[in-house]
Scaffold this active site. Sequence first.
Site, mmCIF file in Angstrom:
data_model
loop_
_atom_site.group_PDB
_atom_site.id
_atom_site.type_symbol
_atom_site.label_atom_id
_atom_site.label_comp_id
_atom_site.label_asym_id
_atom_site.label_seq_id
_atom_site.Cartn_x
_atom_site.Cartn_y
_atom_site.Cartn_z
ATOM 1 N N GLY A 144 0.816 -1.210 0.000
ATOM 2 C CA GLY A 144 0.000 0.000 0.000
ATOM 3 C C GLY A 144 0.848 1.258 0.000
ATOM 4 N N VAL A 182 16.932 8.549 -1.229
ATOM 5 C CA VAL A 182 17.777 7.437 -1.675
ATOM 6 C C VAL A 182 18.541 7.828 -2.940
ATOM 7 C CG1 VAL A 182 17.736 5.108 -2.653
ATOM 8 C CG2 VAL A 182 16.390 5.625 -0.611
ATOM 9 N N ARG A 227 19.261 10.822 -4.200
ATOM 10 C CA ARG A 227 20.234 11.905 -4.021
ATOM 11 C C ARG A 227 21.376 11.499 -3.103
ATOM 12 N NH1 ARG A 227 16.801 17.582 -4.575
ATOM 13 N NH2 ARG A 227 16.221 17.156 -6.746
ATOM 14 N N ARG A 253 1.028 -5.453 -5.874
ATOM 15 C CA ARG A 253 1.216 -6.702 -5.142
ATOM 16 C C ARG A 253 1.509 -7.794 -6.166
ATOM 17 N NH1 ARG A 253 -0.260 -5.294 -0.079
ATOM 18 N NH2 ARG A 253 -1.828 -3.657 0.132
ATOM 19 N N ASP A 263 4.934 -4.684 6.332
ATOM 20 C CA ASP A 263 5.351 -6.015 6.761
ATOM 21 C C ASP A 263 5.379 -7.030 5.626
ATOM 22 O OD1 ASP A 263 2.609 -6.017 6.487
ATOM 23 O OD2 ASP A 263 2.183 -6.754 8.506
ATOM 24 N N THR A 304 4.238 2.828 5.677
ATOM 25 C CA THR A 304 2.858 2.403 5.897
ATOM 26 C C THR A 304 2.175 3.380 6.828
ATOM 27 O OG1 THR A 304 1.440 0.712 6.918
ATOM 28 C CG2 THR A 304 3.710 0.821 7.689
ATOM 29 N N ASP A 359 2.535 0.084 12.234
ATOM 30 C CA ASP A 359 2.487 -1.231 12.872
ATOM 31 C C ASP A 359 3.741 -2.066 12.640
ATOM 32 O OD1 ASP A 359 2.087 -1.627 10.171
ATOM 33 O OD2 ASP A 359 0.378 -2.986 10.405
ATOM 34 N N MET A 388 -8.637 3.537 9.027
ATOM 35 C CA MET A 388 -7.835 2.364 8.710
ATOM 36 C C MET A 388 -7.133 1.837 9.964
ATOM 37 S SD MET A 388 -6.231 3.012 4.924
ATOM 38 C CE MET A 388 -7.261 2.694 3.483
ATOM 39 N N GLY A 389 -6.851 0.558 9.943
ATOM 40 C CA GLY A 389 -6.208 -0.096 11.071
ATOM 41 C C GLY A 389 -6.765 -1.494 11.256
ATOM 42 N N ARG A 390 -6.463 -2.379 10.300
ATOM 43 C CA ARG A 390 -6.982 -3.748 10.348
ATOM 44 C C ARG A 390 -6.486 -4.491 11.579
ATOM 45 N NH1 ARG A 390 -4.889 -5.269 6.056
ATOM 46 N NH2 ARG A 390 -3.157 -6.478 6.885
ATOM 47 N N GLY A 406 -11.014 14.731 19.824
ATOM 48 C CA GLY A 406 -11.949 14.818 20.934
ATOM 49 C C GLY A 406 -13.104 13.841 20.853
ATOM 50 N N LYS A 464 -24.366 15.972 26.569
ATOM 51 C CA LYS A 464 -23.837 16.002 25.209
ATOM 52 C C LYS A 464 -24.963 15.781 24.210
ATOM 53 C CE LYS A 464 -19.115 14.553 26.297
ATOM 54 N NZ LYS A 464 -18.011 13.628 25.978
ATOM 55 N N HIS A 466 -9.733 5.273 1.688
ATOM 56 C CA HIS A 466 -8.405 5.519 1.136
ATOM 57 C C HIS A 466 -7.995 6.984 1.102
ATOM 58 C CE1 HIS A 466 -8.778 1.331 0.013
ATOM 59 N NE2 HIS A 466 -7.490 1.329 -0.245
ATOM 60 N N ARG A 513 -4.760 7.582 2.868
ATOM 61 C CA ARG A 513 -3.457 7.277 2.269
ATOM 62 C C ARG A 513 -2.947 8.393 1.373
ATOM 63 N NH1 ARG A 513 -3.492 1.056 0.072
ATOM 64 N NH2 ARG A 513 -3.423 0.001 2.097
#
Length: 328
Positions: free
Chosen positions: A15, A27, A29, A76, A107, A130, A134, A174-176, A190, A218, A258, A261
């Site tokens: 991703g 990298v 330069r 992929r 990973d 990523t 993680d 996101m955050g599987r 908040g 609230k 997405h 990202r």
Amino acid sequence: MKSKLQRIGVLTSGGDSPGMNAAIRAVVRSCAYHNLECIGIFRGYEGLIEGDFKPLGPRSVKNIINRGGTFLKSARSKEFRTEEGRAKAYRNLKEADVDALVVIGGDGTFAGAIQFNKEHDFPIVGLPGTIDNDINGTDYTIGYDTALNTVVEAIDKIRDTANSHNRLFLVEVMGRDAGDIALNAGIGAGAEEILIPEEDMGKDRLIASLKRSKKAGKTSSIVVVAEGDQIGKNILGLADYIRNNMDEYEVKVTVLGHIQRGGSPSCYDRVLASRLGVGAIDALMKGERGVMIGLVHNKVISVPFEQTLEGENEIDTELIRVADITST
């Protein structure tokens, strides 16, 4: 490995994340600074197998530090998961006289690098790219800070609507497998509740908490939900459960998806990517291989690939306490 490096390849895999272009730029330069040739490999491991290579010089990467995504593209590769595919990739590297490789990804990218190293003993150094943050062995991954800012900005806008009506918004981020984005963005925006895969809050406790918030005065609430949270089958099912057990709010669902990202990388991600990109070439010139370049306590370090994949993501319990206290 040759006694003296002459040509280094660089690719992005998995991703995309904001800051990958800044890492590529660093990298390229850094190679130029040390009088090394740099070869860009397009479409990740798939391009490695197909020989989709192009020489890159300092001017090839001008005006990309501010761009999201990756100009080298990413893909992929099913074929790279096979021994035959990895052998083909190795032949392409040797035919192009590439002496070492810098891979930027998560990973899955590192797992592929580990297997490739085992079979072909080829020098590879990785950079953690990523938004999920993680990867073990580094405090921050490239793209994480930008994703957090994107999420907080989106939730701030959603809250304007929530406050204008008697509404409860469930916002999926996101955050599987990791709740870092949800937890930090939830605190920053908040949120009244934050649901993450590392902590099983339970439906009854969630309903009780929302009712306490309503009783405390609230008129609207924001619940941030990591996509990997197991409190419900999915966020739509969770919304239905709340509707059936609590009629005080009109329940709405927003899935950020997405957009997290994309976008121009934050200053922090640009600097982080630049430091790690330079660190990758420094490591290769020292003869290091099979390592990820990370940042711990603001120091650039090298971590063996295997260590980056060890164990499960550990959430900061102090942040959970902060979230509980500040949401009352």
